[in-house]
Motif scaffolding. Structure first.
Motif, PDB file in Angstrom:
ATOM      1  N   GLU A 169      -1.025 -52.002 -22.542  1.00 36.06           N
ATOM      2  CA  GLU A 169      -2.296 -53.082 -22.460  1.00 36.06           C
ATOM      3  C   GLU A 169      -3.232 -53.430 -24.063  1.00 36.06           C
ATOM      4  OE1 GLU A 169      -4.493 -52.138 -18.895  1.00 36.06           O
ATOM      5  OE2 GLU A 169      -2.236 -52.603 -17.268  1.00 36.06           O
ATOM      6  N   ILE A 170      -3.411 -52.234 -24.512  1.00 34.13           N
ATOM      7  CA  ILE A 170      -4.020 -52.078 -25.895  1.00 34.13           C
ATOM      8  C   ILE A 170      -3.649 -52.626 -26.973  1.00 34.13           C
ATOM      9  CG2 ILE A 170      -5.178 -50.593 -27.604  1.00 34.13           C
ATOM     10  CD1 ILE A 170      -6.171 -49.111 -25.503  1.00 34.13           C
ATOM     11  N   PHE A 171      -1.927 -52.510 -26.491  1.00 31.41           N
ATOM     12  CA  PHE A 171      -1.213 -52.603 -27.504  1.00 31.41           C
ATOM     13  C   PHE A 171      -0.777 -54.096 -27.292  1.00 31.41           C
ATOM     14  CE2 PHE A 171       3.075 -53.226 -29.971  1.00 31.41           C
ATOM     15  CZ  PHE A 171       2.843 -52.795 -30.874  1.00 31.41           C
ATOM     16  N   GLU A 172      -0.480 -54.855 -26.382  1.00 27.92           N
ATOM     17  CA  GLU A 172      -0.093 -56.287 -26.319  1.00 27.92           C
ATOM     18  C   GLU A 172      -1.095 -57.620 -26.223  1.00 27.92           C
ATOM     19  OE1 GLU A 172       2.691 -55.837 -23.350  1.00 27.92           O
ATOM     20  OE2 GLU A 172       3.950 -54.887 -24.519  1.00 27.92           O
ATOM     21  N   SER A 173      -1.861 -56.327 -25.511  1.00 34.30           N
ATOM     22  CA  SER A 173      -3.399 -57.598 -25.351  1.00 34.30           C
ATOM     23  C   SER A 173      -3.603 -57.686 -26.976  1.00 34.30           C
ATOM     24  CB  SER A 173      -4.509 -56.881 -24.412  1.00 34.30           C
ATOM     25  OG  SER A 173      -5.385 -55.892 -24.611  1.00 34.30           O
ATOM     26  N   SER A 174      -3.848 -56.871 -28.382  1.00 39.89           N
ATOM     27  CA  SER A 174      -4.482 -57.410 -29.331  1.00 39.89           C
ATOM     28  C   SER A 174      -3.607 -57.849 -30.525  1.00 39.89           C
ATOM     29  CB  SER A 174      -4.883 -56.278 -29.996  1.00 39.89           C
ATOM     30  OG  SER A 174      -3.406 -54.598 -29.904  1.00 39.89           O
ATOM     31  N   VAL A 175      -4.684 -58.478 -30.984  1.00 40.59           N
ATOM     32  CA  VAL A 175      -4.210 -59.193 -32.031  1.00 40.59           C
ATOM     33  C   VAL A 175      -4.116 -57.492 -33.768  1.00 40.59           C
ATOM     34  CG1 VAL A 175      -4.498 -60.124 -34.310  1.00 40.59           C
ATOM     35  CG2 VAL A 175      -4.874 -61.010 -32.079  1.00 40.59           C
ATOM     36  N   ARG A 196       0.011 -58.239 -31.277  1.00 42.54           N
ATOM     37  CA  ARG A 196       1.444 -57.394 -31.283  1.00 42.54           C
ATOM     38  C   ARG A 196       2.363 -57.256 -30.396  1.00 42.54           C
ATOM     39  NH1 ARG A 196      -4.032 -54.677 -32.824  1.00 42.54           N
ATOM     40  NH2 ARG A 196      -3.954 -52.915 -34.903  1.00 42.54           N
ATOM     41  N   LYS A 197       1.409 -58.074 -29.294  1.00 41.72           N
ATOM     42  CA  LYS A 197       2.984 -57.921 -28.312  1.00 41.72           C
ATOM     43  C   LYS A 197       4.083 -58.780 -28.561  1.00 41.72           C
ATOM     44  CE  LYS A 197       3.026 -60.989 -24.200  1.00 41.72           C
ATOM     45  NZ  LYS A 197       2.822 -59.410 -22.603  1.00 41.72           N
TER      46      LYS A 197
END
Length: 371
Positions: free
Chosen positions: A259-265, A272-273
């Motif tokens: 969730e942290i990875f895919e919701s961030s730039v 990153r998603k």
């Protein structure tokens, strides 16, 4: 005493798992935020004055400190050379878990204890190849990573400012051609990523980087690496590259990481998603690889009386999962009391592979010095 402090640290972090049963499974995110996210607004003054990195007191580890936990060694492990050719800049993970302020005051007693414990259990893996420098910094509190509040970003900016100034002071005290190895964990890795982008990539100092161990934080191959100034490692004897992994036992549930990875730039500005995480297996030094437990030449295992630790071979194997996390198989004995949600062995990202990391650093250092 160091081992006892290390295990107290683990117990402190794993307070995340104290709420159990149905309530925990349904409301864990809300409970974590209630427990750890500060209620007040960010106030830089609450963290106290910025450390002066010209002073030895601002450093956890430095070659001239008489009491340096990073120089600790378990029984039977040979000491480092007296005059190493490499300097190590190590940035510790989060060491502050209070809601009292968004950043740890440098004088906070608990934070200082945890800093020593992490230097003992993580930075010590590099003391065979280099003189270790580790700054005390006003770490953003644990709750910073559980909210999207603008205050959290300000807390991370303040912490990074300390790390950046420490790095400048570190470089200023080295000979101009001294090779540098970078190492961090969790929040420390987050700051090192930014440091690589701001202070290393595209600059002459990039040629001095032996390797960067950016452990315990998701790094995107496509959205982060292009601006870090170093590639992800593809060979076990490669110098000037990035290693990263995040340890999970099976069955693994890395939901929070994803969730942290895919919701961030990413640092490139791209999302990153849909991108790939770096996973370099610390047992092999290779990406997307697998190794049986017999490839593990020594995990740092706490003794039953908690008064020391031993290096024991064959404790866990490891394989990089297609999702980007490092899977270590069934939960290993000796570590089962200190696991974070999702079978996350984050606290032990270094300890599980301590001797292999030590050997990996020696191999990459030799490759750098030999070229």
């Amino acid at each position: 005493m160091l081992a006892r402090r290390f295990l107290y640290l683990i117990a402190g972090l794993i307070v995340l798992t104290l709420a159990a049963g149905l309530t925990w499974s349904l409301f864990q995110d809300q409970l974590l935020r209630m427990t750890f996210v500060p209620g007040g607004r960010f106030d830089a003054a609450a963290a106290g004055p910025a450390p002066d990195y010209r002073s030895a007191a601002a450093w956890l580890s430095r070659p001239d400190l008489p009491d340096d936990p990073a120089r600790w060694l378990p029984d039977g492990v040979a000491p480092a050379v007296e005059k190493p050719a490499i300097a190590v800049f190590y940035v510790p993970p989060t060491t502050y878990y209070s809601k009292a302020s968004w950043n740890a005051p440098i004088a906070n007693v608990e934070s200082r204890q945890w800093l020593r414990a992490f230097a003992w259990s993580e930075a010590s893996a590099f003391n065979a190849i280099g003189a270790i420098w580790a700054p005390r910094y006003r770490s953003a509190t644990l709750g910073t990573f559980m909210t999207d509040s603008p205050d959290a970003a300000k807390a991370l900016d303040l912490a990074y400012g300390d790390v950046e100034r420490a790095f400048d002071a570190f470089v200023a005290q080295l000979p101009a051609n001294r090779p540098i190895l970078l190492a961090g964990h969790s929040q420390g890795t987050l700051h090192l990523m930014r440091l690589l982008k701001d202070k290393v990539a595209g600059k002459p100092i990039a040629k001095r980087i032996v390797a960067a161990y950016l452990v315990g934080w998701p790094i995107s191959v496509e959205a982060d690496v292009p601006v870090l100034g170093l590639p992800a490692c593809t060979r076990a004897d490669q110098a000037g590259c990035i290693l990263s992994w995040q340890s999970f036992a099976e069955p693994a549930e890395p939901r929070q990481i994803r969730e942290i990875f895919e919701s961030s730039v990413g640092l490139t500005g791209a999302p990153r998603k849909g991108t790939n995480m770096i996973c370099v297996n610390p047992l092999t030094g290779l990406p997307a690889s697998a190794a049986a437990p017999d490839a593990n030449i020594g995990a740092l295992v706490p003794r039953s009386d908690y008064m020391g630790a031993d290096v024991k071979p064959g404790v866990v194997g490891a394989r990089c999962d297609p999702s980007g996390v490092l899977l270590i198989g069934a939960p290993p004995k000796g570590f089962d009391r200190f696991v974070m949600p999702g079978n996350n062995y984050h606290v032990f990202d270094y300890a599980l592979f301590w001797a292999n990391i030590r050997a990996d650093a020696a191999r990459r250092s030799a490759a750098y010095l030999g070229r």
